[in-house]
Design an enzyme around this catalytic site. Structure first.
Site, PDB file in Angstrom:
ATOM      1  N   ARG A  50       2.684  32.627  -3.622  1.00 29.31           N
ATOM      2  CA  ARG A  50       1.831  32.097  -3.360  1.00 29.31           C
ATOM      3  C   ARG A  50       1.795  31.117  -2.172  1.00 29.31           C
ATOM      4  O   ARG A  50       2.860  30.276  -2.189  1.00 29.31           O
ATOM      5  CB  ARG A  50       1.028  31.322  -4.494  1.00 29.31           C
ATOM      6  CG  ARG A  50       0.344  32.610  -5.355  1.00 29.31           C
ATOM      7  CD  ARG A  50      -0.015  31.493  -6.703  1.00 29.31           C
ATOM      8  NE  ARG A  50      -0.775  32.430  -7.651  1.00 29.31           N
ATOM      9  CZ  ARG A  50      -0.706  31.988  -8.838  1.00 29.31           C
ATOM     10  NH1 ARG A  50      -0.384  31.064  -9.597  1.00 29.31           N
ATOM     11  NH2 ARG A  50      -1.580  33.063  -9.843  1.00 29.31           N
TER      12      ARG A  50
ATOM     13  N   THR B 163       0.968  -1.094  -0.041  1.00 33.14           N
ATOM     14  CA  THR B 163       0.097  -0.142   0.007  1.00 33.14           C
ATOM     15  C   THR B 163       0.878   1.234   0.122  1.00 33.14           C
ATOM     16  O   THR B 163       2.023   1.385   0.727  1.00 33.14           O
ATOM     17  CB  THR B 163      -1.064   0.210   1.086  1.00 33.14           C
ATOM     18  OG1 THR B 163      -1.636   1.348   1.096  1.00 33.14           O
ATOM     19  CG2 THR B 163      -0.438  -0.186   2.514  1.00 33.14           C
TER      20      THR B 163
ATOM     21  N   ARG C 258       0.389   6.283  -7.592  1.00 34.97           N
ATOM     22  CA  ARG C 258       0.323   4.602  -7.563  1.00 34.97           C
ATOM     23  C   ARG C 258       0.867   4.143  -8.776  1.00 34.97           C
ATOM     24  O   ARG C 258       1.209   3.043  -8.836  1.00 34.97           O
ATOM     25  CB  ARG C 258      -1.212   4.488  -7.325  1.00 34.97           C
ATOM     26  CG  ARG C 258      -1.585   4.722  -5.896  1.00 34.97           C
ATOM     27  CD  ARG C 258      -2.896   4.288  -5.414  1.00 34.97           C
ATOM     28  NE  ARG C 258      -3.639   3.673  -6.413  1.00 34.97           N
ATOM     29  CZ  ARG C 258      -4.948   3.033  -6.136  1.00 34.97           C
ATOM     30  NH1 ARG C 258      -5.555   3.763  -5.033  1.00 34.97           N
ATOM     31  NH2 ARG C 258      -5.854   2.887  -6.930  1.00 34.97           N
TER      32      ARG C 258
ATOM     33  N   ASP D  77       0.024   3.883   1.520  1.00 31.48           N
ATOM     34  CA  ASP D  77      -0.360   4.664   2.498  1.00 31.48           C
ATOM     35  C   ASP D  77       0.704   4.089   3.854  1.00 31.48           C
ATOM     36  O   ASP D  77       0.652   4.707   4.690  1.00 31.48           O
ATOM     37  CB  ASP D  77      -1.541   4.085   3.128  1.00 31.48           C
ATOM     38  CG  ASP D  77      -2.765   5.133   2.336  1.00 31.48           C
ATOM     39  OD1 ASP D  77      -2.277   5.595   1.065  1.00 31.48           O
ATOM     40  OD2 ASP D  77      -3.913   5.044   2.456  1.00 31.48           O
TER      41      ASP D  77
ATOM     42  N   MET E  86      -2.132  11.306  -0.949  1.00 31.07           N
ATOM     43  CA  MET E  86      -3.148  10.326  -0.421  1.00 31.07           C
ATOM     44  C   MET E  86      -2.725   9.885   1.047  1.00 31.07           C
ATOM     45  O   MET E  86      -1.828  10.368   1.667  1.00 31.07           O
ATOM     46  CB  MET E  86      -2.923   9.061  -1.382  1.00 31.07           C
ATOM     47  CG  MET E  86      -3.819   9.314  -2.624  1.00 31.07           C
ATOM     48  SD  MET E  86      -3.938   7.794  -3.592  1.00 31.07           S
ATOM     49  CE  MET E  86      -5.240   8.120  -4.908  1.00 31.07           C
TER      50      MET E  86
HETATM   51  O1  F6P Z   1      -5.196   2.666   0.163  1.00 30.83           O
HETATM   52  C1  F6P Z   1      -4.473   3.221  -0.826  1.00 30.83           C
HETATM   53  C2  F6P Z   1      -5.339   4.219  -1.453  1.00 30.83           C
HETATM   54  O2  F6P Z   1      -4.319   4.788  -2.463  1.00 30.83           O
HETATM   55  C3  F6P Z   1      -5.615   5.453  -0.575  1.00 30.83           C
HETATM   56  O3  F6P Z   1      -4.603   6.308  -0.208  1.00 30.83           O
HETATM   57  C4  F6P Z   1      -6.787   6.234  -1.265  1.00 30.83           C
HETATM   58  O4  F6P Z   1      -7.693   6.784  -0.469  1.00 30.83           O
HETATM   59  C5  F6P Z   1      -7.386   4.854  -1.976  1.00 30.83           C
HETATM   60  O5  F6P Z   1      -6.503   3.962  -2.026  1.00 30.83           O
HETATM   61  C6  F6P Z   1      -7.984   5.269  -3.200  1.00 30.83           C
HETATM   62  O6  F6P Z   1      -8.875   4.214  -3.641  1.00 30.83           O
HETATM   63  P1  F6P Z   1      -9.770   4.008  -4.985  1.00 30.83           P
HETATM   64  O7  F6P Z   1      -8.515   4.096  -6.129  1.00 30.83           O
HETATM   65  O8  F6P Z   1     -10.188   2.798  -4.834  1.00 30.83           O
HETATM   66  O9  F6P Z   1     -10.353   5.218  -5.066  1.00 30.83           O
END
Ligand code: F6P
Length: 408
Positions: A205, A168, A320, A170, A212
């Site tokens: 600015r 992940t 990602r 995250d 994420m």
């Molecule tokens: O959990 C990983 C993640 O990239 C989060 O940071 C994000 O909120 C979520 O997935 C987004 O998921 P989806 O692509 O299903 O909207």
């Protein structure tokens, strides 16, 4: 030799054969399957490649279920091989996942749309168990975050040999210090901050970057340090917007007319709530809320409160997609190789982890923590056993030490 004696000898030989196979270890595992589940990250393919290569080097056949647990449910799989021009050849630097992934597949609470349009949520995990048994897979590798590993643990309770690999961006999977995909996300965010710096400085600015991080602020915090941000707002610290304003004004007194702010999508103001873009209902245990918008909210407030122009950039899926960093390629390869080694050693019901900087494994029971009820709650929900930023973490201490405002 009498019939009876012959029968006894055959039985004895069979038992000895089984014992030799057990002791030999490597002969136990003949056929394995991989699935990639949850939101994609850079490094999926590097893990897949390392599993296949280690399997091939040990005479094990490797398969991949298509689109995560959905593929397992539909029994949709392909043979994976790294030989020339085959499915898994040349995939190390490739983003995405060659076997797809799914963000809507909790097979323990699966959304089924009936012919008449009515919707039901069913536990279809036994269909998956049957598929694994029918096709003779000796081990299932589950590449995914906390929701994926929650299901992996539930399958392990149903007698399936499972080994998880923590994924992940995250970075919030329990029991490991780092997940694959995280380092690439931080690098992308840091590069974005470098770019926002020059345009922010030029136009005097406030530049806000929304990154994420639903319940954990690792990306925001680490990229803020890497990208020289002035303010970082994370889910673990409910923010007071006036603290951010103070920081911006302090900079202005020093002659700095621009400021850089990183906001995690899951950050919320003190006494307030997270900003939700929309919701869906794919059953319990998957992400049913789409977060997004807090960067815009913060930019607007800062503009009003400081009188400076503010602009928001939402980094989104840039974090990602694409090729993994060298760090993620190595981490993913370590994880993949370790996962297959664990299978060869007959060590199941575990997750590959980094512990005290070393490659190791943890029990899936420890990974799910108190979230024990089968199929009940998983995914990115409050009840999940997530690894969040703690106030004694080196990143928090470092950020505070160099004067990054954390909104408190
Ligand atoms: O959990 C990983 C993640 O990239 C989060 O940071 C994000 O909120 C979520 O997935 C987004 O998921 P989806 O692509 O299903 O909207």
């Amino acid at each position: 030799m009498s019939q009876l004696k012959l029968k006894k000898t055959l039985v004895k030989n069979k038992i000895i054969g089984i014992i030799i196979e057990e002791i030999g270890g490597i002969h136990m595992i003949k056929k394995v399957a991989i699935l990639a589940n949850g939101g994609d990250v850079s490094g999926f393919n590097a893990v897949i490649r390392a599993i296949i290569k280690t399997a091939e080097n040990n005479g094990v056949d490797c398969y991949g279920f298509i689109d995560g647990y959905n593929g397992l449910l539909k029994n949709n799989f392909v043979k994976l091989s790294t030989s020339n021009n085959s499915t898994a050849s040349g995939i190390l630097p490739k983003g995405g996942s060659i076997i797809g992934s799914s963000t809507n597949a909790n097979v323990f609470n699966y959304k089924v749309v009936n012919e008449d349009g009515t919707v039901e949520y069913k536990d279809l995990s036994d269909v998956c168990v049957e598929n694994i048994k029918k096709d003779g897979f000796d081990c299932l590798f589950t590449l995914g975050g906390d929701g994926t590993q929650k299901s992996a643990r539930d399958f392990s309770l149903k007698g399936i040999n499972v080994i998880g690999v923590p994924k992940t961006i995250d970075n919030d999977v329990a029991c490991t210090e780092i997940t694959f995909g995280y380092n690439t996300a931080v690098s992308v965010a840091a590069e974005a901050l470098d770019r926002l710096h020059t345009t922010g400085e030029t136009h005097h600015r406030i530049m806000v970057l929304e990154v994420m991080g639903r319940y954990a602020g690792w990306i925001a915090l680490e990229s803020a340090i890497a990208g020289g941000a002035d303010i970082a707002l994370i889910p673990e610290i409910p923010y007071d917007i006036n603290k951010a304003v103070d920081k911006i004004n302090e900079r202005r007194e020093q002659g700095k007319e621009f400021s850089i702010v990183v906001v995690a999508e899951g950050a919320a103001p003190k006494g307030g709530t997270i900003t939700v873009a929309n919701t869906r209902n794919n059953g319990a245990g998957v992400d049913n809320t789409k977060l997004g918008g807090v960067g815009q909210v913060v930019a607007k407030q800062l503009e009003e409160l400081t009188g400076l122009e503010a602009r928001n950039t939402t980094l989104g899926y840039m974090q990602r997609g694409g090729t993994p960093t060298a760090f993620d390629r190595v981490l993913s390869t370590k994880y993949g190789a370790k996962a297959m080694q664990l299978a060869l050693d007959g060590k199941f019901g575990v997750l590959t982890v980094i512990k005290n900087g070393k490659l190791d494994y943890a029990s899936l029971e420890d990974v799910v923590g108190n979230n024990k009820k089968i199929g009940a709650v998983s995914g990115n929900t409050e009840e999940s056993n997530l690894r969040k930023v703690t106030m004694d973490d080196d990143l928090v201490k470092t950020a505070r030490s160099i004067g990054i405002c954390l909104g408190d």
